[in-house]
Write an enzyme that holds these catalytic residues in place. Structure first.
Site, mmCIF file in Angstrom:
data_model
loop_
_atom_site.group_PDB
_atom_site.id
_atom_site.type_symbol
_atom_site.label_atom_id
_atom_site.label_comp_id
_atom_site.label_asym_id
_atom_site.label_seq_id
_atom_site.Cartn_x
_atom_site.Cartn_y
_atom_site.Cartn_z
ATOM 1 N N SER A 12 8.186 -8.381 9.782
ATOM 2 C CA SER A 12 8.143 -9.307 8.396
ATOM 3 C C SER A 12 8.801 -8.757 7.312
ATOM 4 O O SER A 12 9.615 -9.342 6.328
ATOM 5 C CB SER A 12 6.913 -9.710 7.741
ATOM 6 N N ASP A 28 3.364 -10.267 -2.262
ATOM 7 C CA ASP A 28 1.841 -10.417 -1.894
ATOM 8 C C ASP A 28 1.226 -9.228 -1.537
ATOM 9 O O ASP A 28 1.707 -8.364 -1.982
ATOM 10 C CB ASP A 28 1.999 -11.597 -0.750
ATOM 11 N N HIS A 77 3.771 -7.520 1.223
ATOM 12 C CA HIS A 77 5.221 -7.274 1.261
ATOM 13 C C HIS A 77 5.647 -7.105 -0.312
ATOM 14 O O HIS A 77 5.100 -7.393 -1.078
ATOM 15 C CB HIS A 77 5.914 -8.747 1.737
#
Length: 357
Positions: free
Chosen positions: A41, A332, A335
């Site tokens: 991610s 978040d 990340h």
């Protein structure tokens, strides 16, 4: 007259904006002709939008500071480190996801992302949330090469692959979503040091595979101090709210092994140029002294409470977001914000990737 739904119109607008940006860059001449991305991610440009998994971010508030203010599947409020790296090389400012049907080989020839959120070196990690494993990313890479040969011709396609910068960024999920999270799993099979060695073997096999497919330039990005992620602070049973120093030690140990692998493969593989992008110290410095980098908060994410929200838990229906994400290191609970990723890209361009300029 039929009226198109507002959401559909917004999607069309952002698609047109991104295509315009990419098409403007097609004539760009650069020493590095393309950026080819593998990973998780930290670099996923939206591939998970097109597979059946919970590990998605194709909804608001993700992408609120991206072009057009729309979610793209990037786990961020805006662009990723690899997007900024692409721009720094004179290539398009966004790298498209391989599975995104709005893009064609014409855009992929300048850069393509095979990464998938929640994946790892270990195929078992990818299986937890049914995402794209590293081995499947390799298969996509082979498909991409065939597409590239059909588009550019055999000789030019080989040259593109040879000169392209391949980026590999993953590993954190192998520890926080797999080894430390699944009782009776890898932690029962391996000691932590043995598991690190197991992952290094996989990394070596992958690098040798893409080398055999023609890749010669590779950037291997090391782990950040993932014990300082907001999610890990929130689950630190010994010192709630503090960095998990055991996890940070694992990240440092793994980075040493990764660096040693890079050094060895540079010696063993003829004509290859592999750099190890050590980002641990930078992120550690940002977290410890956020004000020195223009941040106010390095403990919680901008989304929701900033402690647990990531992916589906960070959504506009149940989570509010901070007014100014540039004040936050984390978007978040897992990340970074676009600003953090931009700082990381600038650092890597100056301290590791300058050899490719």
């Amino acid at each position: 007259m039929l009226k198109m739904p507002l959401q559909y119109m917004q999607h069309c607008i952002i698609s047109l904006i991104l295509l315009f940006i990419l098409l403007r860059s097609i004539q760009t001449r650069a020493r590095v002709p393309a950026i080819i991305v593998f990973g998780d991610s930290t670099v996923d440009a939206g591939n998970n939008d097109y597979i059946l998994t919970l590990a998605k971010s194709d909804f608001e508030p993700y992408g609120r500071d991206f072009y057009g203010g729309q979610p793209t599947g990037r786990f961020c409020n805006g662009r990723l480190t690899t997007d900024f790296i692409s721009e720094a090389f004179g290539l398009p400012p966004v790298i498209p996801a391989f599975l995104d049907p709005q893009y064609t080989i014409e855009q992929f020839a300048l850069g393509v992302c095979f990464a998938s959120a929640s994946t790892g070196f270990d195929n078992a990690t990818a299986g937890i949330l049914s995402v794209i494993s590293l081995s499947q990313q390799l298969e996509f890479y082979k498909q991409y090469q065939e597409m590239l040969r059909n588009f550019q011709g055999e000789v030019k396609a080989q040259e593109t692959i040879k000169e392209a910068l391949h980026v590999l960024s993953l590993g954190t999920n192998d520890f926080i979503e797999n080894y430390y999270a699944i009782p009776g799993g890898r932690s029962k099979q391996f000691s932590i040091s043995e598991y690190e060695d197991f992952l290094i073997e996989i990394a070596e096999g992958f690098i040798r595979d893409i080398y055999n497919l023609g890749a010669r330039n590779l950037d291997v990005i090391g782990l950040i101090p993932f014990g300082c992620l907001p999610s890990q602070r929130a689950t630190n049973q010994l010192q709630f709210g503090e960095c998990n120093e055991e996890y940070n030690m694992v990240a440092r140990d793994f980075n040493v092994k990764l660096q040693n692998l890079v050094n060895r493969l540079n010696y063993e593989l003829s004509g290859v140029r592999i750099v190890f992008s050590s980002i641990y110290d930078l992120i550690s410095a940002v977290v410890q002294n956020p004000s020195s980098y223009g941040f106010e908060n390095a403990v919680t994410g901008c989304c929701g409470t900033g402690l647990i929200e990531a992916g589906p838990l960070c959504n506009s229906e149940t989570s509010s977001t901070c007014p100014d994400a540039e004040k936050y290191v984390f978007w978040d609970s897992v990340h970074g914000t676009e600003k953090t990723y931009h700082i990381a890209a600038d650092y890597l361009m100056k301290n590791a990737l300058n050899v490719f300029l």
